[in-house]
Design a protein around this motif. Structure first.
Motif, mmCIF file in Angstrom:
data_model
loop_
_atom_site.group_PDB
_atom_site.id
_atom_site.type_symbol
_atom_site.label_atom_id
_atom_site.label_comp_id
_atom_site.label_asym_id
_atom_site.label_seq_id
_atom_site.Cartn_x
_atom_site.Cartn_y
_atom_site.Cartn_z
ATOM 1 N N THR B 46 0.835 -1.205 0.000
ATOM 2 C CA THR B 46 0.000 0.000 0.000
ATOM 3 C C THR B 46 0.868 1.253 0.000
ATOM 4 O O THR B 46 0.591 2.227 -0.701
ATOM 5 C CB THR B 46 -0.945 -0.011 1.225
ATOM 6 N N GLN B 89 -7.326 0.374 -1.082
ATOM 7 C CA GLN B 89 -7.570 -0.794 -0.236
ATOM 8 C C GLN B 89 -8.645 -0.446 0.800
ATOM 9 O O GLN B 89 -9.609 -1.176 0.958
ATOM 10 C CB GLN B 89 -6.279 -1.220 0.473
ATOM 11 N N ASP B 159 -5.317 -1.800 -5.298
ATOM 12 C CA ASP B 159 -4.756 -2.235 -4.026
ATOM 13 C C ASP B 159 -5.691 -3.257 -3.377
ATOM 14 O O ASP B 159 -6.709 -2.897 -2.794
ATOM 15 C CB ASP B 159 -4.547 -1.022 -3.106
ATOM 16 N N GLU B 160 -5.336 -4.509 -3.500
ATOM 17 C CA GLU B 160 -6.123 -5.612 -2.937
ATOM 18 C C GLU B 160 -7.607 -5.492 -3.278
ATOM 19 O O GLU B 160 -8.439 -5.357 -2.379
ATOM 20 C CB GLU B 160 -5.941 -5.678 -1.421
HETATM 21 MG MG LIG Z 1 -1.989 -2.885 2.026
#
Ligand SMILES: [Mg+2]
Ligand SMILES: Nc1ncnc2c1ncn2[C@@H]1O[C@H](COP(=O)(O)OP(=O)(O)O)[C@@H](O)[C@H]1O
Lengths: 394, 264
Positions: B46, B89, B159-160
């Protein structure tokens, strides 16, 4: 009320204001006003075309220049006319806001130049709002009014009042005593928008009484500078199951002082109240007050006070107060004063907004309240007003 | 001369306070190519995306190049306007701002397409709600995707995108992530031509801890982020298989070997 002495020590110099204003001619139709005036009205919640309104009242300085209603279920007229018609309005006049309450109520009693009288008849369902506007067009003028609003039993009344100054006016004094009577099973939604010149001093003095099963929804919005604004309306929930809600939205720029609160006294079984305020300071001082007094077992009330402080020079002072006077109360409050989270600004910037656009969007979001019980078109109008607020100064 | 790489990181270091999180990354992404970075929790994935977007709270050295232009010191919104987009995220909630309003303010394309994508992503009701306020994990990720679809960036950071999403929604998110990245979609009757015609020129950097999203999204190159460094450049599916079998432990061994190699 019990905590009146806690309101601001008042140091307004009243000697500089004029008492006399020229008489104005009647206006048949508000859409005949100058485009500049109409623009001011629009930003004050007043629709000059009157299209989505059931009635209008317009007072310019000390003259009531326009008054009409198309709707049989409601009356709207100058309070002076109403007192003539209804034997002085003895049951109502000065009963909630006593004339000797303070220097302003005394002023209003002494100098009173009209104000509005609005009443919904028993059972009437006023779908569109009635609108009332108090307009100041003379510099340094003192406008003292007394308003009476009555929602008769089982009626549904919806009012927008706008108080504003004409574009060329810089300073003045506005004193307004307002007394609201919400009778058994009635609902009154009262939205007040202030659109003042920078150097105005403003002193509303209001109180509301609710009978059994009555509902009162107040929305107060002031997004423009006002040098000195002080108000602390009180709702007394006297009837069983009555409900009061106050929403307040304030934006104070440098030089403004806004001392604004709402007070609720819960005196009967099953009463509920909610006070919600949003305050943004870009340099002005805001005192956000709230007071709830629980005087009957089982009542419920909540007070929420949130402030965004955007300038070192600004000051937000939240004063939430709860007073329990009996057992078995459910009363709570939350207050928060802070700044805009950098993370939120950057989230919006990652979508392509500039820092200023992002900040402005967040502030407007903070100020916009989803007001339950407000007609959708009115909600949209208020949102538009917030959206159109000039944020350059932010 | 046209730059072969859309995006480059050169000797990219990032500090949070006194702590050096990223210790000299080099990474190059070609136009039309999607890279995946795997990394254990806390490895700085991140941090990498946030620092590349220009968010505050990070001290950065080295270079970020986009279309060959150095963007290392540009404000966040200018990076976005150049054509970089990110799915967060954990995005913040924005009270009082409706999702529809935010998209109308920020999006490149608009109008009918917004409602169409909102319908496809089961987000119609959410357009009239405050951005991310009370959204579930899956709703947040779908709303991020919706915003990106309308922002239509050329380089997309994810992000994820699958974290906190249930299985049913992973397929949906995967499908539209693929679409966002311009990866080929087989002609299907329920798709508009507009959707199908989306060019295959988008580039992406996809970050994943679990790797689930790779069951749905076609990626071209995989990397590992560990100990503040990027290693490996391999087939992402094969990497995922190894990771699922041996875990990140295997990567540690590999890393150590490389470091030994450097020392010698
Ligand atoms: Mg992360
Ligand atoms: N704002 C911060 N303050 C302190 N430490 C941080 C901050 N942001 C990240 N870190 C630290 O940096 C490391 C990497 O975090 P992060 O990038 O979120 O990892 P990942 O996304 O790979 O799970 C972690 O050790 C984390 O605690």
């Amino acid at each position: 009320m019990s905590n009146d002495k806690k309101t601001l020590a008042d140091d307004l110099d009243l000697s500089g204001y004029r008492e006399d204003a020229p008489e104005h001619a009647e206006i048949e139709d508000l859409s005949r006003l100058s485009p500049e005036d109409q623009q001011v009205l629009l930003m004050t919640g007043i629709d000059p075309t009157g299209k989505q309104r059931y009635g209008s009242f317009f007072q310019k300085d000390h003259t009531v220049v326009h008054c009409r209603t198309d709707f049989e279920g409601a009356e709207i007229m100058s309070v002076t006319a109403a007192r003539k018609k209804y034997d002085g309005l003895k049951e109502y006049w000065g009963k909630l806001v006593p004339a000797d309450k303070d220097v302003y109520t005394r002023r209003a009693e002494e100098h009173m130049e009209h104000g509005y009288y609005i009443r919904s008849l028993p059972g009437a369902q006023v779908r569109y709002p009635l609108q009332a506007c108090l307009y100041l067009t003379e510099d340094k003028l003192a406008q003292d009014v007394h308003n009476i609003v009555i929602a008769e039993e089982a009626s549904n009344l919806n009012i927008i009042t706008g108080c504003a100054t004409a574009p060329h006016v810089r300073s003045g004094l506005h004193v307004g005593v307002s007394e609201f009577y919400v009778k058994k099973g009635a609902t009154l939604s009262f939205t007040m928008i202030h659109n003042w010149a920078e150097d105005m001093a403003v002193r509303p003095r209001s109180a509301v009484i609710l009978e059994e099963g009555a509902t009162y929804i107040s929305n107060y919005i002031c997004l423009v500078p006002a040098r000195d604004l002080q108000m602390y309306p009180t709702a007394i929930l006297k009837g069983k199951g009555s409900v009061a809600t106050f929403h307040t939205v304030l934006l104070a720029r440098p030089g403004s002082l806004m001392d604004v609160g709402s007070r609720v006294i819960l005196q009967a079984a099953e009463c509920r109240a909610e006070i919600i305020s949003r305050a943004v300071s870009t340099g002005g001082k805001i005192i956000a007050r709230g007071y709830i007094s629980g005087e009957y077992p089982g009542v419920k009330a909540h007070l929420e006070c949130k402030g965004l402080l955007l300038s070192k020079k600004g000051n937000i002072h939240a004063i939430p107060e709860l007073e329990g006077k009996t057992l078995d109360l459910d009363m709570s409050h939350e207050a928060a004063v802070g700044k805009i989270a950098q993370e939120e600004i950057e989230y919006l910037m990652a979508r392509g907004l500039s820092e200023q656009e992002a900040t402005s969007l967040i502030i407007k979001g903070f100020l916009s309240l989803d007001i339950v019980g407000l007609p959708e078109n009115l909600q949209n109008e208020l949102q538009q007003m917030i959206d159109q607020t000039d944020t350059d100064a932010m | 001369m046209k730059n072969e790489y859309l995006f480059e990181l050169k000797d990219f270091h990032v500090w949070v306070g006194e702590k050096e999180i990223l210790k000299g990354l080099n990474l190059r992404i070609k136009q039309g190519s999607v890279h995946v970075i795997f990394g254990p929790n806390g490895s700085g994935k991140t941090t990498l995306l946030n620092a590349v977007m220009g968010f505050s709270g990070y001290r950065v050295t080295g270079q970020i190049l986009f279309h060959g232009k150095d963007i290392t010191r540009l404000p966040v919104n200018e990076r976005a306007r150049l054509g970089i987009g990110i799915s967060f995220q954990r995005p913040p909630a924005i009270h009082g701002v409706k999702l529809r309003h935010l998209i109308a303010t920020s999006a490149k394309t608009n109008g009918r397409l917004l409602d169409e994508y909102a319908r496809k992503l089961n987000l119609v009701d959410f357009l009239e709600r405050d951005v991310n306020v009370g959204f579930s994990g899956g709703e947040i990720k779908r709303a991020e995707l919706l915003q990106l679809l309308l922002q239509d960036p050329d380089l997309i950071f994810l992000d994820e995108p699958e974290s906190g999403v249930d299985l049913e929604n992973i397929a949906l998110i995967g499908e539209y992530t693929n679409h966002l990245l311009g990866k080929k979609l087989r002609p299907q009757e329920d798709k508009t031509m507009k959707e199908l015609r989306r060019e295959v020129s988008k580039s992406g950097l996809l970050i994943t801890h679990t790797g689930h999203i790779l069951n749905y999204v076609n990626a071209d190159v995989g990397h590992i982020l560990m100990g503040g460094r990027i290693a490996c450049e391999a087939n992402p599916q094969e990497m995922l298989n190894t990771l699922q079998e041996c875990g990140f432990q295997e990567c540690y061994r590999c890393f150590r070997k490389e470091e030994d190699h450097v020392k010698r």
